[in-house]
Design a protein around this motif. Structure first.
Motif, PDB file in Angstrom:
ATOM      1  N   VAL A  81     -73.491  34.042  29.507  1.00  0.00           N
ATOM      2  CA  VAL A  81     -72.308  33.304  29.054  1.00  0.00           C
ATOM      3  C   VAL A  81     -72.031  33.625  27.587  1.00  0.00           C
ATOM      4  CG1 VAL A  81     -71.385  30.995  28.569  1.00  0.00           C
ATOM      5  CG2 VAL A  81     -72.512  31.461  30.753  1.00  0.00           C
ATOM      6  N   ALA A  82     -73.068  33.634  26.763  1.00  0.00           N
ATOM      7  CA  ALA A  82     -72.899  33.928  25.335  1.00  0.00           C
ATOM      8  C   ALA A  82     -72.352  35.338  25.133  1.00  0.00           C
ATOM      9  CB  ALA A  82     -74.227  33.764  24.602  1.00  0.00           C
ATOM     10  N   LEU A  83     -72.857  36.299  25.884  1.00  0.00           N
ATOM     11  CA  LEU A  83     -72.356  37.672  25.768  1.00  0.00           C
ATOM     12  C   LEU A  83     -70.905  37.763  26.225  1.00  0.00           C
ATOM     13  CD1 LEU A  83     -75.427  39.781  26.926  1.00  0.00           C
ATOM     14  CD2 LEU A  83     -74.403  39.703  24.649  1.00  0.00           C
ATOM     15  N   GLY A  84     -70.557  37.038  27.264  1.00  0.00           N
ATOM     16  CA  GLY A  84     -69.164  37.023  27.721  1.00  0.00           C
ATOM     17  C   GLY A  84     -68.226  36.481  26.662  1.00  0.00           C
ATOM     18  N   LEU A  85     -68.648  35.398  26.004  1.00  0.00           N
ATOM     19  CA  LEU A  85     -67.835  34.834  24.927  1.00  0.00           C
ATOM     20  C   LEU A  85     -67.725  35.812  23.760  1.00  0.00           C
ATOM     21  CD1 LEU A  85     -69.077  31.139  24.915  1.00  0.00           C
ATOM     22  CD2 LEU A  85     -66.796  31.957  25.538  1.00  0.00           C
ATOM     23  N   ALA A  86     -68.816  36.459  23.410  1.00  0.00           N
ATOM     24  CA  ALA A  86     -68.800  37.430  22.315  1.00  0.00           C
ATOM     25  C   ALA A  86     -67.849  38.584  22.625  1.00  0.00           C
ATOM     26  CB  ALA A  86     -70.211  37.956  22.055  1.00  0.00           C
ATOM     27  N   GLU A  87     -67.836  39.032  23.884  1.00  0.00           N
ATOM     28  CA  GLU A  87     -66.916  40.103  24.272  1.00  0.00           C
ATOM     29  C   GLU A  87     -65.468  39.645  24.152  1.00  0.00           C
ATOM     30  OE1 GLU A  87     -68.279  41.097  28.189  1.00  0.00           O
ATOM     31  OE2 GLU A  87     -69.906  42.359  27.426  1.00  0.00           O
ATOM     32  N   GLN A  88     -65.187  38.403  24.539  1.00  0.00           N
ATOM     33  CA  GLN A  88     -63.827  37.871  24.404  1.00  0.00           C
ATOM     34  C   GLN A  88     -63.429  37.790  22.932  1.00  0.00           C
ATOM     35  OE1 GLN A  88     -63.913  34.123  26.464  1.00  0.00           O
ATOM     36  NE2 GLN A  88     -63.272  35.034  28.390  1.00  0.00           N
ATOM     37  N   PHE A  89     -64.321  37.309  22.083  1.00  0.00           N
ATOM     38  CA  PHE A  89     -64.025  37.218  20.655  1.00  0.00           C
ATOM     39  C   PHE A  89     -63.766  38.600  20.077  1.00  0.00           C
ATOM     40  CE2 PHE A  89     -66.809  33.184  20.290  1.00  0.00           C
ATOM     41  CZ  PHE A  89     -65.748  32.385  20.672  1.00  0.00           C
ATOM     42  N   ALA A  90     -64.549  39.581  20.481  1.00  0.00           N
ATOM     43  CA  ALA A  90     -64.445  40.936  19.932  1.00  0.00           C
ATOM     44  C   ALA A  90     -63.107  41.599  20.263  1.00  0.00           C
ATOM     45  CB  ALA A  90     -65.602  41.801  20.435  1.00  0.00           C
ATOM     46  N   ARG A  91     -62.435  41.140  21.302  1.00  0.00           N
ATOM     47  CA  ARG A  91     -61.128  41.712  21.663  1.00  0.00           C
ATOM     48  C   ARG A  91     -59.998  41.172  20.792  1.00  0.00           C
ATOM     49  NH1 ARG A  91     -63.224  41.386  27.171  1.00  0.00           N
ATOM     50  NH2 ARG A  91     -62.405  39.276  27.364  1.00  0.00           N
ATOM     51  N   ASN A  92     -60.276  40.175  19.984  1.00  0.00           N
ATOM     52  CA  ASN A  92     -59.247  39.572  19.143  1.00  0.00           C
ATOM     53  C   ASN A  92     -59.119  40.303  17.813  1.00  0.00           C
ATOM     54  OD1 ASN A  92     -58.251  37.225  20.686  1.00  0.00           O
ATOM     55  ND2 ASN A  92     -60.427  36.727  20.696  1.00  0.00           N
ATOM     56  N   ALA A  93     -58.048  39.985  17.098  1.00  0.00           N
ATOM     57  CA  ALA A  93     -57.770  40.629  15.819  1.00  0.00           C
ATOM     58  C   ALA A  93     -58.908  40.372  14.828  1.00  0.00           C
ATOM     59  CB  ALA A  93     -56.456  40.117  15.252  1.00  0.00           C
ATOM     60  N   PRO A  94     -59.455  41.428  14.240  1.00  0.00           N
ATOM     61  CA  PRO A  94     -60.595  41.254  13.335  1.00  0.00           C
ATOM     62  C   PRO A  94     -60.285  40.403  12.105  1.00  0.00           C
ATOM     63  CG  PRO A  94     -59.897  43.561  13.409  1.00  0.00           C
ATOM     64  CD  PRO A  94     -59.111  42.836  14.439  1.00  0.00           C
ATOM     65  N   LEU A  95     -59.080  40.512  11.567  1.00  0.00           N
ATOM     66  CA  LEU A  95     -58.747  39.691  10.396  1.00  0.00           C
ATOM     67  C   LEU A  95     -58.680  38.209  10.755  1.00  0.00           C
ATOM     68  CD1 LEU A  95     -56.017  41.862   8.642  1.00  0.00           C
ATOM     69  CD2 LEU A  95     -58.436  41.613   8.038  1.00  0.00           C
TER      70      LEU A  95
END
Length: 89
Positions: free
Chosen positions: A20-34
Motif C-alpha cells: 500500500v505504501a509503495l502504491g501511494l508513493a507511485e501515485q505521489f511520484a506521478r504528480n508535479a514535482p514543484l
C-alpha cells in the motif's frame, strides 16, 4: 492482551502494508514535482507554527507553483486531454 491492543502483525500484514505504501508513493511520484515540494515544505513548516503564519507560507508556496512552467503544462495537458510532462520548472 486487552481488546484495545494492536493485533500481532504477521509477515503477510507487513507485506500488505508495504505494498500500500509503495502504491501511494507511485501515485505521489506521478504528480508535479514543484507541487510535491511545496506540500512537503508546508508540512515541515506546520510544526508548532501559528495558523496565520502557516497561511503566509502557503501563499508564498502557491505563488511559486502557480507561476511555474509546470503549472502551465498542467493546464495545457488538461485542455489537450493528455498526461502532463512535468519538468520541475
Amino acid at each position: 492482551m486487552s481488546s484495545r491492543s494492536s493485533p500481532r502483525r504477521t509477515p503477510c500484514a507487513w507485506a500488505s502494508t508495504a505494498a500500500v505504501a509503495l502504491g501511494l508513493a507511485e501515485q505521489f511520484a506521478r504528480n508535479a514535482p514543484l507541487a510535491l515540494a511545496a506540500v512537503k515544505n508546508l508540512v515541515r513548516a506546520a510544526d508548532g507554527v501559528p495558523e496565520a503564519d502557516l497561511f503566509a507560507v502557503q501563499r508564498e508556496e502557491l505563488g511559486m507553483v502557480a507561476a511555474s512552467a509546470d503549472a502551465r503544462e498542467g493546464m495545457t495537458a488538461f485542455a489537450e486531454r493528455r498526461a502532463p510532462r512535468w519538468t520541475g520548472k
